[in-house]
Design a protein around this motif. Structure first.
Motif, short mmCIF file in Angstrom:
data_model
loop_
_atom_site.label_atom_id
_atom_site.label_comp_id
_atom_site.label_asym_id
_atom_site.label_seq_id
_atom_site.Cartn_x
_atom_site.Cartn_y
_atom_site.Cartn_z
N ALA A 1 -8.89 17.25 -13.77
CA ALA A 1 -8.30 15.92 -13.97
C ALA A 1 -7.32 15.59 -12.86
N LEU A 2 -6.49 16.54 -12.47
CA LEU A 2 -5.52 16.29 -11.41
C LEU A 2 -6.22 16.07 -10.06
N ARG A 3 -7.31 16.80 -9.82
CA ARG A 3 -8.07 16.58 -8.57
C ARG A 3 -8.67 15.18 -8.54
N GLN A 4 -9.23 14.76 -9.68
CA GLN A 4 -9.79 13.40 -9.74
C GLN A 4 -8.71 12.35 -9.52
N SER A 5 -7.54 12.59 -10.10
CA SER A 5 -6.45 11.63 -9.97
C SER A 5 -6.00 11.48 -8.53
N MET A 6 -6.16 12.53 -7.73
CA MET A 6 -5.77 12.47 -6.32
C MET A 6 -6.65 11.52 -5.52
N ASP A 7 -7.79 11.12 -6.07
CA ASP A 7 -8.65 10.16 -5.38
C ASP A 7 -7.91 8.85 -5.12
N PHE A 8 -6.99 8.50 -6.01
CA PHE A 8 -6.25 7.24 -5.85
C PHE A 8 -5.32 7.28 -4.64
N PRO A 9 -4.37 8.24 -4.55
CA PRO A 9 -3.53 8.25 -3.34
C PRO A 9 -4.32 8.51 -2.06
N LYS B 1 -11.48 4.07 -6.38
CA LYS B 1 -12.77 3.50 -5.97
C LYS B 1 -12.62 2.02 -5.59
N ASP B 2 -11.79 1.30 -6.35
CA ASP B 2 -11.55 -0.11 -6.04
C ASP B 2 -10.95 -0.26 -4.63
N VAL B 3 -9.98 0.61 -4.33
CA VAL B 3 -9.33 0.56 -3.02
C VAL B 3 -10.32 0.93 -1.92
N GLN B 4 -11.13 1.95 -2.17
CA GLN B 4 -12.11 2.39 -1.17
C GLN B 4 -13.09 1.27 -0.84
N ARG C 1 0.83 -1.21 0.00
CA ARG C 1 0.00 0.00 0.00
C ARG C 1 0.86 1.26 0.00
N ALA C 2 1.88 1.28 0.88
CA ALA C 2 2.75 2.45 0.98
C ALA C 2 3.54 2.67 -0.31
N ASP C 3 3.97 1.58 -0.93
CA ASP C 3 4.71 1.70 -2.20
C ASP C 3 3.83 2.27 -3.30
N LEU C 4 2.59 1.80 -3.38
CA LEU C 4 1.65 2.31 -4.38
C LEU C 4 1.35 3.79 -4.14
N GLU C 5 1.19 4.17 -2.87
CA GLU C 5 0.91 5.56 -2.54
C GLU C 5 2.07 6.47 -2.99
N LYS C 6 3.29 6.04 -2.72
CA LYS C 6 4.45 6.84 -3.11
C LYS C 6 4.54 6.96 -4.64
N GLN C 7 4.35 5.84 -5.33
CA GLN C 7 4.41 5.88 -6.79
C GLN C 7 3.35 6.80 -7.36
N ALA C 8 2.15 6.73 -6.82
CA ALA C 8 1.05 7.55 -7.32
C ALA C 8 1.34 9.04 -7.11
N PHE D 1 -2.20 -0.33 -12.14
CA PHE D 1 -1.43 0.91 -12.06
C PHE D 1 -0.21 0.85 -12.99
N ILE D 2 0.45 -0.32 -13.02
CA ILE D 2 1.59 -0.50 -13.93
C ILE D 2 1.13 -0.32 -15.37
#
Length: 202
Positions: A121-129, A195-198, A85-92, A165-166
């Motif tokens: 678009a950037l605000r929406q993308s922030m939903d992932f991290p 959304k999948d993570v949530q 989880r932490a690795d994905l957050e950093k990459q995102a 994500f990859i």
């Protein structure tokens, strides 16, 4: 669990339930150490407990062992799940910073609303991290509760999200920041991953 630990666990259960006194337990353990007989058999022979009391204690001990295994499994799974989880957050977050730099800012009056589309678009993308940050609490909560099943579900979803994500990063590697509408549409994929993570963290 060793046989000595098992004996102590049975003795503690009998003691906590008021079937025997601490002194009676100590004497029985001392005799068991010398003769090698099972603690329960010695206590029954001394008339301190009956078979029903012992059966109840053994059943309770089995539940405690099961809980111990679940807690240990939850701790181990939580460690690997949190690392992913932490690795994905950093990459995102790194990817979002990179794209914020790649896509130039523009005045509101230029580009026919391109700036608004860029910011949206950037605000929406922030939903992932953000979803990944919230998942940290879900992992810790499941670890505290000794719930390996919930952590396994989270880990499974995060592993799939990692693959997606990859694939997403590969898809946008050669993407042009112009026009904004073109790359902004692609970045909606990150919102879906969030959304999948949530859903998994609920």
């Amino acid at each position: 669990m060793t046989s000595q630990e098992e004996t102590l666990r049975i003795g503690q259960v009998l003691l906590q339930r008021g079937f025997i006194s601490p002194e009676q337990l100590d004497r029985a353990i001392a005799r068991q150490t010398v003769g090698g007989e099972r603690l329960g058999k010695l206590l029954i022979a001394d008339g301190l407990v009956n078979e029903q009391d012992l059966a109840f204690s053994l059943s309770h001990q089995a539940r405690l062992r099961h809980d111990d295994r679940r807690a240990k499994s939850a701790r181990m799974l939580a460690g690997s799940t949190e690392k992913l989880r932490a690795d994905l957050e950093k990459q995102a977050l790194d990817l979002l910073k990179e794209w914020q730099q790649r896509v130039p800012r523009m005045p509101d009056r230029e580009g026919g609303g391109e700036r608004k589309r860029r910011e949206a678009a950037l605000r929406q993308s922030m939903d992932f991290p953000r979803a990944l940050t919230a998942a940290e609490e879900a992992i810790e909560s499941a670890r505290r509760k000794g719930d390996p099943g919930r952590i396994r579900r989270l880990l499974s979803v995060l592993q799939q999200v990692e693959k997606d994500f990859i694939a997403f990063r590969q898809a946008i590697a050669a993407a042009s920041p112009h026009p904004v509408q073109e790359w902004a549409t692609r970045w909606q994929a990150l919102q879906e991953l969030g959304k999948d993570v949530q859903r998994a963290a609920v």
